[in-house]
Design an enzyme around this catalytic site. Sequence first.
Site, PDB file in Angstrom:
ATOM      1  CE  LYS A 188       3.001   3.258   8.939  1.00  0.00           C
ATOM      2  NZ  LYS A 188       1.775   2.968   9.642  1.00  0.00           N
ATOM      3  NE  ARG A 195      -3.976   1.244   2.305  1.00  0.00           N
ATOM      4  CZ  ARG A 195      -2.754   0.881   1.922  1.00  0.00           C
ATOM      5  NH1 ARG A 195      -1.941   0.286   2.764  1.00  0.00           N
ATOM      6  NH2 ARG A 195      -2.330   1.108   0.698  1.00  0.00           N
TER       7      ARG A 195
HETATM    8  P1  ATP Z   1       1.118  -0.583  10.253  1.00  0.00           P
HETATM    9  O1  ATP Z   1       1.105  -1.739  11.181  1.00  0.00           O
HETATM   10  O2  ATP Z   1       2.343   0.232  10.333  1.00  0.00           O
HETATM   11  O3  ATP Z   1      -0.146   0.216  10.266  1.00  0.00           O
HETATM   12  P2  ATP Z   1       0.362  -1.967   7.833  1.00  0.00           P
HETATM   13  O4  ATP Z   1       0.754  -3.405   7.815  1.00  0.00           O
HETATM   14  O5  ATP Z   1      -1.081  -1.642   7.908  1.00  0.00           O
HETATM   15  O6  ATP Z   1       1.251  -1.220   8.914  1.00  0.00           O
HETATM   16  P3  ATP Z   1       2.301  -0.761   6.268  1.00  0.00           P
HETATM   17  O7  ATP Z   1       2.602  -1.009   4.853  1.00  0.00           O
HETATM   18  O8  ATP Z   1       3.283  -1.256   7.220  1.00  0.00           O
HETATM   19  O9  ATP Z   1       0.871  -1.316   6.547  1.00  0.00           O
HETATM   20  O10 ATP Z   1       2.101   0.780   6.483  1.00  0.00           O
HETATM   21  C1  ATP Z   1       1.195   1.410   5.675  1.00  0.00           C
HETATM   22  C2  ATP Z   1      -0.022   1.757   6.492  1.00  0.00           C
HETATM   23  O11 ATP Z   1       0.132   3.049   7.027  1.00  0.00           O
HETATM   24  C3  ATP Z   1      -1.218   1.806   5.593  1.00  0.00           C
HETATM   25  O12 ATP Z   1      -1.928   0.588   5.622  1.00  0.00           O
HETATM   26  C4  ATP Z   1      -2.022   2.987   6.093  1.00  0.00           C
HETATM   27  O13 ATP Z   1      -3.053   2.524   6.935  1.00  0.00           O
HETATM   28  C5  ATP Z   1      -1.070   3.786   6.933  1.00  0.00           C
HETATM   29  N1  ATP Z   1      -0.712   5.117   6.406  1.00  0.00           N
HETATM   30  C6  ATP Z   1      -0.738   6.241   7.125  1.00  0.00           C
HETATM   31  N2  ATP Z   1      -0.308   7.279   6.422  1.00  0.00           N
HETATM   32  C7  ATP Z   1      -0.002   6.817   5.173  1.00  0.00           C
HETATM   33  C8  ATP Z   1       0.497   7.419   3.997  1.00  0.00           C
HETATM   34  N3  ATP Z   1       0.797   8.708   3.950  1.00  0.00           N
HETATM   35  N4  ATP Z   1       0.690   6.631   2.909  1.00  0.00           N
HETATM   36  C9  ATP Z   1       0.403   5.313   2.955  1.00  0.00           C
HETATM   37  N5  ATP Z   1      -0.066   4.686   4.057  1.00  0.00           N
HETATM   38  C10 ATP Z   1      -0.270   5.424   5.162  1.00  0.00           C
END
Ligand code: ATP
Length: 585
Positions: free
Chosen positions: A266, A271
């Site tokens: 992660k 993203r």
């Molecule tokens: P966070 O606050 O943890 O960044 P989020 O709300 O943006 O979370 P989550 O679903 O909790 O989203 O976690 C997925 C996020 O992690 C994605 O939005 C992406 O930016 C990031 N990410 C990093 N590595 C990966 C991966 N290998 N696969 C999917 N998402 C990933």
Amino acid sequence: MQFKKLADLFSKLESTSKRLEMIDILSNFFLDIKTTNDFSDLDKIIYLLQGQLVSNIKQFPKLGLAEKMIIEALSLHSGINGKEIKNILLKEGDIGATAELILSKKKKQKSLFDFDKDMEASESSLEISELYSALQKIAKTEGSGSQDIKLGILRSLMRKCSPIETKYLLRIITSTLRVGVSTLTIIDGLAQGFIGDKKARDFIEKAYNQHPDLGDVTLILAKKGIEEVKKIKISYGTPVRNMLASRVSYSEIIDKLGKPCVAEYKLDGERLQIHKMGEKILLFSRRLLEISEQYPDVCQVIRDKIKAKRVILEGEVVAMDHFYEKMLPFQVLSRRRRKYDIEDISKEIPVSIFLFDILMIGDESYIDRIYPERRKKLEEIVEQKDEIRLVDSKQINSTEEMLDFFNEARNAGTEGIIIKSIKNDSFYQAGNRGFLWIKLKGLEGGKLADTVDVVLVGAFYGRGRRKGWYGTYIGAVYDPLNDKFEAFTRIASGWTDEIMETLKSEVKKYEVEKKPSDVICDDKPDQWLIPEIVIEIFGDEITVSDKFSSLGYSMRFPVFQRIRPEKGPKDVTTVEEIKSLYETQ
Ligand code: ATP
């Protein structure tokens, strides 16, 4: 359609907090539109219901109307002097309510004595389309004399509005329109009003997840019917809503996903959803806004190293050292967020894009393909080099293997891992935070194994060295069903002086006198804030507490981690997630 009809709808919706009543109000409104068969302003009505001027994936040009000018326009229109208006505004805390109050009083007085021609004129109607062209004009007006022109347009709009219309007009132009209906409630209203069948909501939601412009989806529903809505699919140039990950206790992850599953790093970056259309590359952010210009280097490497003419990919862009060996934290990457000197900063802070998904290739949607098929296709089309790679991934058969991989990932400088299902239903679930992806960010420290994102809704002044600055903020989580922000915790530690200073000037834009109507909070801060700024916090554990609001949960020893500019207020941790964090910690 007349703006008056919409103002009446807003008013009715604001008078209830019950979701089912809201759905009824909306469905009657849509049924009326269906009967008249006039859909000319329907998309705009939907955006305004969502509290915006345009869809989520677009941005309306800046209007450039300062509060001072709005007060001046209101003063000229009502004959009440600016100072008095400011005093009422201080009490009311909202320019819309202030205008309504002043103008209704005025109207009563006038009708008692002389029925003025001006007020008669104010009963003449403003069309929604007319309102939009006036706002476009305001946004386009620049340079010398522009302030007078803007003021003139604003006054002519006011002249056509009744007091209640003026209230919403001013909320629209100050971006504070919040009617309190969530997108899910609007979708329910559409299904009931246009189709007469609640079950149709699922098709509308699915279409919206793949094409997050509810105005477009509604026009298709109204003009062509539900069968055409079912055909709405992912397409080039329009971002798809993100699939997201859930959290569960680490000992339950393998049970939840089944064996084997895969785990991926992660990464701690930003993203990106990448649309490659030949030479043209569009990059969309986590909030689905187009940010291609920010990463010319990523666009170029996609052009050069992706062996497919047209494709939609997802990946995380990460700041790297100059040897492309070490991943650097998000704070470094966030320095690339700027409008000018992009070439220079690209050289100073190189990045790599780590791809982790594929959603479409050529004319074929990959959304309904299982994850192993998507990853295989991705491997086939990427020519890896320093600036473009596939995210590290490993097949996992046990909790022990998963923990080993987690440690490896943390040692490599990542946030942790995301464990993904590879079963027969492991499709890309656009717009969904389901249990096909589970994230694991921490095991050590307190009981809590993950950070929480909150939106700031209030602030307290600091003492001692921090006198004159805010020293403590109230963070809220989001309830998507009721479209409300529920106060969750007070955050008083983890701030550096630098962060405090940045925040103080950022939050200034969102200070309001009264508690915003979409905030639930029993705490009494020195300053209320419109929910806009998102921060990440970490804490010891989630505890049961009804100290701040009806939420029933709070956080022990919350510590500020970072500001999250890539997230909007509705992207923060949800009430449901807090409950599940509490149950799994
Ligand atoms: P966070 O606050 O943890 O960044 P989020 O709300 O943006 O979370 P989550 O679903 O909790 O989203 O976690 C997925 C996020 O992690 C994605 O939005 C992406 O930016 C990031 N990410 C990093 N590595 C990966 C991966 N290998 N696969 C999917 N998402 C990933």
